[in-house]
Design a protein around this motif. Sequence first.
Motif, PDB file in Angstrom:
ATOM      1  N   SER A  57       0.828  -1.207   0.000  1.00  0.00           N
ATOM      2  CA  SER A  57       0.000   0.000   0.000  1.00  0.00           C
ATOM      3  C   SER A  57       0.862   1.257   0.000  1.00  0.00           C
ATOM      4  O   SER A  57       1.840   1.350   0.743  1.00  0.00           O
ATOM      5  CB  SER A  57      -0.912   0.030   1.229  1.00  0.00           C
ATOM      6  OG  SER A  57      -1.816  -1.032   1.212  1.00  0.00           O
ATOM      7  N   TRP A 119      -4.462   6.285   2.359  1.00  0.00           N
ATOM      8  CA  TRP A 119      -3.846   5.192   1.616  1.00  0.00           C
ATOM      9  C   TRP A 119      -4.576   4.984   0.300  1.00  0.00           C
ATOM     10  O   TRP A 119      -5.801   5.023   0.252  1.00  0.00           O
ATOM     11  CB  TRP A 119      -3.887   3.907   2.444  1.00  0.00           C
ATOM     12  CG  TRP A 119      -3.132   4.046   3.716  1.00  0.00           C
ATOM     13  CD1 TRP A 119      -3.634   4.426   4.932  1.00  0.00           C
ATOM     14  CD2 TRP A 119      -1.744   3.850   3.908  1.00  0.00           C
ATOM     15  NE1 TRP A 119      -2.632   4.471   5.865  1.00  0.00           N
ATOM     16  CE2 TRP A 119      -1.457   4.118   5.268  1.00  0.00           C
ATOM     17  CE3 TRP A 119      -0.707   3.457   3.065  1.00  0.00           C
ATOM     18  CZ2 TRP A 119      -0.178   4.009   5.798  1.00  0.00           C
ATOM     19  CZ3 TRP A 119       0.582   3.355   3.596  1.00  0.00           C
ATOM     20  CH2 TRP A 119       0.823   3.624   4.946  1.00  0.00           C
ATOM     21  N   ARG A 122      -7.581   1.877  -0.373  1.00  0.00           N
ATOM     22  CA  ARG A 122      -7.930   1.250   0.900  1.00  0.00           C
ATOM     23  C   ARG A 122      -9.151   1.970   1.456  1.00  0.00           C
ATOM     24  O   ARG A 122      -9.124   3.195   1.611  1.00  0.00           O
ATOM     25  CB  ARG A 122      -6.774   1.366   1.886  1.00  0.00           C
ATOM     26  CG  ARG A 122      -7.043   0.624   3.189  1.00  0.00           C
ATOM     27  CD  ARG A 122      -5.977   0.861   4.225  1.00  0.00           C
ATOM     28  NE  ARG A 122      -4.698   0.283   3.850  1.00  0.00           N
ATOM     29  CZ  ARG A 122      -3.619   0.366   4.605  1.00  0.00           C
ATOM     30  NH1 ARG A 122      -3.664   1.006   5.755  1.00  0.00           N
ATOM     31  NH2 ARG A 122      -2.490  -0.175   4.227  1.00  0.00           N
TER      32      ARG A 122
END
Length: 130
Positions: A57, A119, A122
């Motif tokens: 990520s 992120w 996400r």
Amino acid sequence: MDLVWVRQHVRQAAATLGFGLVEQTKLVTAASELARNTLVYGGGGEMETARVSEGRSQGLRLTFTDHGPGIADLEQALSDGYTSGDGLGMGLGGARRLVHDFAIDSTPGVGTKVTVTSWSARPPRQREES
């Protein structure tokens, strides 16, 4: 001009990291509100931008720092509907809901530091209702 620069800088950095349009907009909105607070209530300050990663990520961490009067009651300042000025009262609490991670440190008479991280790809974490 500073608020315009913050918005443009954050959008460009988020796009470079692969944030989708909705993710970009959420982060830019939070950054705009925090930059405005730094300017209006903190008398000006700084924003630091850092690319971060966690496994695969990619994220963007923004830190807003001022040396203004600080916030005496953080719980109240984070509550919906509270405003210390002529705003709508969605500032800090609204910014907190738009990002994945939110931290604030404020000392009356010393200043305030707000750090947010979003992120790419996400979903936001569910927050407990208080």
